[in-house]
Design a protein around this motif. Structure first.
Motif, mmCIF file in Angstrom:
data_model
loop_
_atom_site.group_PDB
_atom_site.id
_atom_site.type_symbol
_atom_site.label_atom_id
_atom_site.label_comp_id
_atom_site.label_asym_id
_atom_site.label_seq_id
_atom_site.Cartn_x
_atom_site.Cartn_y
_atom_site.Cartn_z
ATOM 1 N N MET A 176 0.820 -1.201 0.000
ATOM 2 C CA MET A 176 0.000 0.000 0.000
ATOM 3 C C MET A 176 0.857 1.256 0.000
ATOM 4 N N ALA A 177 1.951 1.250 0.786
ATOM 5 C CA ALA A 177 2.801 2.429 0.865
ATOM 6 C C ALA A 177 3.522 2.677 -0.454
ATOM 7 N N VAL A 178 3.858 1.600 -1.161
ATOM 8 C CA VAL A 178 4.542 1.753 -2.443
ATOM 9 C C VAL A 178 3.626 2.438 -3.442
ATOM 10 N N ASP A 179 2.345 2.077 -3.455
ATOM 11 C CA ASP A 179 1.395 2.705 -4.367
ATOM 12 C C ASP A 179 1.261 4.188 -4.074
ATOM 13 N N SER A 180 1.201 4.553 -2.818
ATOM 14 C CA SER A 180 1.046 5.950 -2.465
ATOM 15 C C SER A 180 2.289 6.750 -2.838
ATOM 16 N N LEU A 181 3.490 6.170 -2.678
ATOM 17 C CA LEU A 181 4.712 6.863 -3.075
ATOM 18 C C LEU A 181 4.774 7.029 -4.590
ATOM 19 N N LEU A 182 4.316 6.022 -5.315
ATOM 20 C CA LEU A 182 4.302 6.114 -6.768
ATOM 21 C C LEU A 182 3.330 7.188 -7.238
ATOM 22 N N VAL A 183 2.166 7.224 -6.628
ATOM 23 C CA VAL A 183 1.175 8.244 -6.984
ATOM 24 C C VAL A 183 1.704 9.633 -6.657
ATOM 25 N N ASN A 184 2.353 9.791 -5.511
ATOM 26 C CA ASN A 184 2.930 11.086 -5.142
ATOM 27 C C ASN A 184 4.002 11.514 -6.131
ATOM 28 N N LYS A 185 4.850 10.578 -6.552
ATOM 29 C CA LYS A 185 5.908 10.908 -7.507
ATOM 30 C C LYS A 185 5.310 11.298 -8.854
ATOM 31 N N LEU A 186 4.342 10.532 -9.329
ATOM 32 C CA LEU A 186 3.712 10.845 -10.610
ATOM 33 C C LEU A 186 2.976 12.181 -10.558
ATOM 34 N N THR A 187 2.314 12.459 -9.451
ATOM 35 C CA THR A 187 1.619 13.738 -9.296
ATOM 36 C C THR A 187 2.619 14.889 -9.351
ATOM 37 N N ALA A 188 3.738 14.740 -8.675
ATOM 38 C CA ALA A 188 4.765 15.785 -8.681
ATOM 39 C C ALA A 188 5.313 16.006 -10.082
ATOM 40 N N ILE A 189 5.564 14.931 -10.806
ATOM 41 C CA ILE A 189 6.101 15.054 -12.159
ATOM 42 C C ILE A 189 5.090 15.712 -13.083
ATOM 43 N N VAL A 190 3.814 15.365 -12.937
ATOM 44 C CA VAL A 190 2.772 15.995 -13.753
ATOM 45 C C VAL A 190 2.697 17.486 -13.451
#
Length: 64
Positions: free
Chosen positions: A1-15
């Motif tokens: 679960m934590a990995v998904d949230s970190l991935l979403v945070n990274k993708l959001t930042a890049i967007v």
């Protein structure tokens, strides 16, 4: 679960970074002060989110 949230945070930042750069470039091209300011703000938000994600990941790795 934590990995998904970190991935979403990274993708959001890049967007945010990409959109901020595009808005900034468009504002610069059309000499629009609001486009420049808006692009800078969105770009800064993206950079801050990415830095927070990196710091959070480094904190969790150092405490292991």
């Amino acid at each position: 679960m934590a990995v998904d949230s970190l991935l979403v945070n990274k993708l959001t930042a890049i967007v945010f970074i990409v959109l901020g750069f595009l808005v900034f470039a468009s504002g610069y091209r059309h000499e629009s002060p609001s486009g420049l300011i808006g692009g800078c703000l969105v770009l800064a938000i993206g950079i801050i989110l990415l830095i927070r994600k990196i710091v959070r990941k480094n904190k969790s790795n150092s405490s292991d």
